[in-house]
Design a protein around this motif. Sequence first.
Motif, PDB file in Angstrom:
ATOM      1  N   ARG A 131       0.842  -1.201   0.000  1.00 48.56           N
ATOM      2  CA  ARG A 131       0.000   0.000   0.000  1.00 48.56           C
ATOM      3  C   ARG A 131       0.881   1.257   0.000  1.00 48.56           C
ATOM      4  O   ARG A 131       0.599   2.241  -0.689  1.00 48.56           O
ATOM      5  CB  ARG A 131      -0.899  -0.019   1.242  1.00 48.56           C
ATOM      6  CG  ARG A 131      -1.630   1.297   1.536  1.00 48.56           C
ATOM      7  CD  ARG A 131      -2.721   1.577   0.547  1.00 48.56           C
ATOM      8  NE  ARG A 131      -3.401   2.821   0.832  1.00 48.56           N
ATOM      9  CZ  ARG A 131      -4.513   2.937   1.568  1.00 48.56           C
ATOM     10  NH1 ARG A 131      -5.037   1.860   2.120  1.00 48.56           N
ATOM     11  NH2 ARG A 131      -5.086   4.093   1.757  1.00 48.56           N
ATOM     12  N   GLY A 165     -11.386  -7.813  -2.963  1.00 47.75           N
ATOM     13  CA  GLY A 165     -10.779  -6.494  -2.887  1.00 47.75           C
ATOM     14  C   GLY A 165     -11.747  -5.420  -3.329  1.00 47.75           C
ATOM     15  O   GLY A 165     -12.819  -5.702  -3.877  1.00 47.75           O
ATOM     16  N   ARG A 219      -5.483   0.678  -8.294  1.00 45.94           N
ATOM     17  CA  ARG A 219      -5.058  -0.102  -7.132  1.00 45.94           C
ATOM     18  C   ARG A 219      -6.289  -0.724  -6.479  1.00 45.94           C
ATOM     19  O   ARG A 219      -7.254  -0.013  -6.136  1.00 45.94           O
ATOM     20  CB  ARG A 219      -4.314   0.775  -6.129  1.00 45.94           C
ATOM     21  CG  ARG A 219      -2.913   1.228  -6.574  1.00 45.94           C
ATOM     22  CD  ARG A 219      -1.964   0.044  -6.649  1.00 45.94           C
ATOM     23  NE  ARG A 219      -0.588   0.456  -6.907  1.00 45.94           N
ATOM     24  CZ  ARG A 219       0.388   0.397  -6.001  1.00 45.94           C
ATOM     25  NH1 ARG A 219       0.136  -0.033  -4.781  1.00 45.94           N
ATOM     26  NH2 ARG A 219       1.609   0.755  -6.317  1.00 45.94           N
ATOM     27  N   ILE A 220      -6.252  -2.052  -6.289  1.00 45.41           N
ATOM     28  CA  ILE A 220      -7.328  -2.791  -5.638  1.00 45.41           C
ATOM     29  C   ILE A 220      -6.864  -3.150  -4.227  1.00 45.41           C
ATOM     30  O   ILE A 220      -5.891  -3.891  -4.056  1.00 45.41           O
ATOM     31  CB  ILE A 220      -7.701  -4.066  -6.415  1.00 45.41           C
ATOM     32  CG1 ILE A 220      -7.966  -3.735  -7.891  1.00 45.41           C
ATOM     33  CG2 ILE A 220      -8.890  -4.748  -5.776  1.00 45.41           C
ATOM     34  CD1 ILE A 220      -9.071  -2.741  -8.118  1.00 45.41           C
ATOM     35  N   SER A 221      -7.535  -2.606  -3.225  1.00 47.07           N
ATOM     36  CA  SER A 221      -7.148  -2.833  -1.837  1.00 47.07           C
ATOM     37  C   SER A 221      -7.495  -4.252  -1.409  1.00 47.07           C
ATOM     38  O   SER A 221      -8.597  -4.758  -1.679  1.00 47.07           O
ATOM     39  CB  SER A 221      -7.866  -1.824  -0.931  1.00 47.07           C
ATOM     40  OG  SER A 221      -7.550  -2.052   0.421  1.00 47.07           O
ATOM     41  N   LEU A 222      -6.534  -4.910  -0.713  1.00 46.64           N
ATOM     42  CA  LEU A 222      -6.709  -6.283  -0.229  1.00 46.64           C
ATOM     43  C   LEU A 222      -6.453  -6.297   1.280  1.00 46.64           C
ATOM     44  O   LEU A 222      -5.345  -6.594   1.728  1.00 46.64           O
ATOM     45  CB  LEU A 222      -5.748  -7.240  -0.946  1.00 46.64           C
ATOM     46  CG  LEU A 222      -5.846  -7.275  -2.477  1.00 46.64           C
ATOM     47  CD1 LEU A 222      -4.726  -8.124  -3.055  1.00 46.64           C
ATOM     48  CD2 LEU A 222      -7.202  -7.822  -2.899  1.00 46.64           C
ATOM     49  N   ARG A 267      -9.394   1.214  -4.569  1.00 48.03           N
ATOM     50  CA  ARG A 267      -8.901   2.305  -3.712  1.00 48.03           C
ATOM     51  C   ARG A 267      -8.491   3.522  -4.533  1.00 48.03           C
ATOM     52  O   ARG A 267      -8.712   4.657  -4.119  1.00 48.03           O
ATOM     53  CB  ARG A 267      -7.710   1.845  -2.864  1.00 48.03           C
ATOM     54  CG  ARG A 267      -7.198   2.937  -1.916  1.00 48.03           C
ATOM     55  CD  ARG A 267      -5.967   2.524  -1.173  1.00 48.03           C
ATOM     56  NE  ARG A 267      -4.793   2.418  -2.023  1.00 48.03           N
ATOM     57  CZ  ARG A 267      -4.028   3.440  -2.388  1.00 48.03           C
ATOM     58  NH1 ARG A 267      -4.340   4.665  -2.013  1.00 48.03           N
ATOM     59  NH2 ARG A 267      -2.965   3.266  -3.144  1.00 48.03           N
ATOM     60  N   GLU A 316      -0.784  -3.566   4.725  1.00 46.85           N
ATOM     61  CA  GLU A 316      -1.765  -3.876   3.685  1.00 46.85           C
ATOM     62  C   GLU A 316      -1.112  -4.033   2.310  1.00 46.85           C
ATOM     63  O   GLU A 316      -0.196  -3.309   1.962  1.00 46.85           O
ATOM     64  CB  GLU A 316      -2.821  -2.776   3.631  1.00 46.85           C
ATOM     65  CG  GLU A 316      -3.996  -3.096   2.715  1.00 46.85           C
ATOM     66  CD  GLU A 316      -5.084  -2.038   2.783  1.00 46.85           C
ATOM     67  OE1 GLU A 316      -5.901  -1.976   1.846  1.00 46.85           O
ATOM     68  OE2 GLU A 316      -5.096  -1.285   3.766  1.00 46.85           O
ATOM     69  N   ARG A 317      -1.620  -4.991   1.569  1.00 41.01           N
ATOM     70  CA  ARG A 317      -1.179  -5.227   0.198  1.00 41.01           C
ATOM     71  C   ARG A 317      -2.287  -4.835  -0.771  1.00 41.01           C
ATOM     72  O   ARG A 317      -3.464  -4.799  -0.429  1.00 41.01           O
ATOM     73  CB  ARG A 317      -0.815  -6.703  -0.005  1.00 41.01           C
ATOM     74  CG  ARG A 317       0.386  -7.149   0.829  1.00 41.01           C
ATOM     75  CD  ARG A 317       1.650  -6.503   0.314  1.00 41.01           C
ATOM     76  NE  ARG A 317       2.851  -6.956   0.980  1.00 41.01           N
ATOM     77  CZ  ARG A 317       3.556  -6.240   1.830  1.00 41.01           C
ATOM     78  NH1 ARG A 317       3.160  -5.010   2.154  1.00 41.01           N
ATOM     79  NH2 ARG A 317       4.659  -6.714   2.376  1.00 41.01           N
ATOM     80  N   GLU A 318      -1.879  -4.557  -2.015  1.00 41.86           N
ATOM     81  CA  GLU A 318      -2.820  -4.167  -3.053  1.00 41.86           C
ATOM     82  C   GLU A 318      -2.477  -4.858  -4.364  1.00 41.86           C
ATOM     83  O   GLU A 318      -1.332  -5.285  -4.563  1.00 41.86           O
ATOM     84  CB  GLU A 318      -2.783  -2.647  -3.271  1.00 41.86           C
ATOM     85  CG  GLU A 318      -3.202  -1.841  -2.072  1.00 41.86           C
ATOM     86  CD  GLU A 318      -3.154  -0.352  -2.321  1.00 41.86           C
ATOM     87  OE1 GLU A 318      -3.883   0.372  -1.621  1.00 41.86           O
ATOM     88  OE2 GLU A 318      -2.395   0.086  -3.203  1.00 41.86           O
TER      89      GLU A 318
END
Length: 359
Positions: A56, A236, A255-258, A239, A202-204
């Motif tokens: 992130r 996800g 960016r897709i928040s995971l 974001r 957090e990863r994306e």
Amino acid sequence: MPTALRLACPLVLAMLLAACSHPDSSSEEIRPVRIVTAGQNGSTPRNSFAGQIRARTETDLAFRIGGKIVAKLVNSGEHVKKGQVLARLDPSDTSLDISAKQAQLAAAESDLAQQQLNLQRYQQLLAKQFISQSQVDGQQNGVNAARAKRDEARAQLAASRNQGSYTQLLADADGIISQINAEPGQVVAAGQAVARLAHDGEREAAIQVPENALQQVRQQKQFAVTLWAGKQQFEGSLRELAGDADSATRTYAARISLPHASALALGQTVTVTLEPGAAAAPQTLRLPLTAVLDEQGKHYVWVLNDKSLRVTRRAVSVLAIDSNSVTLQGGVRPGEKVVSAGVHLLHDNQRVTMLQGGQ
């Protein structure tokens, strides 16, 4: 000439002329081509996007002063803690500067002490009326000037000492060094990026969205993110979506928040799929760039008839083009076979043969 022979000659001549006007169909030219099936072999509907796992927060780290690197203490891929030293600059330049500033401060303090002694002497002489008040005031101004010079020297020494601490490049958070461009002996400028730190947490999923799918992605509430390795799937949400297209690819970074995937490794390949229920975008297909024939600004493809092995030219609508492929909307249906090489050598109803490996 006998009558029978005279009657036979026109008949033979007519037969010869008929034979010349109707050449043998076996002499028809057959073109070798390569074929791709729409919806297969690299042509994909645009309801999914390839991407990769990113942190992130990613920070480019740089020295605050310029200098020569004398030590690299970490390598790419290593996990580091906040405050850990990543690299060092040669401190000799800053050490010399600190020594010079210390000497300047000592001289300024000595001058101030002398000016203060002179002021005391002037005040004693004034009490005995040996000098005037204006002379005492002049000496007071000299004391004030010496004090200001001393304060400036102190500030310069403090700044030099701070710069001495800037010879160490520190990690500003816990994370992974995803990239480091520092080697001993290399000279860097102040602010030049030396390392990239991917923060823990957090990863994306980072993807590129073509312009024809922008509205669909904006309206999507949930995305299915599937790992290429292991086929694990995560949910996800969008974001971030870039407001301007990349100048080279003409796609928009997203960016897709995971939130539940903090353990994923950076750089893992994923497929981001639009969940059912969103407004459906017009169906699109991607074909190799070599499959499209461009004539006077209009675009065509050659579609193969499986039974007759003949091709028909068909107009298509092009939505996007990149270095290797073209995205079409309309003109071709999934499952149809399209010529992917040799399109400039064909004509309507041309008979073709498929090259080995053409499917």
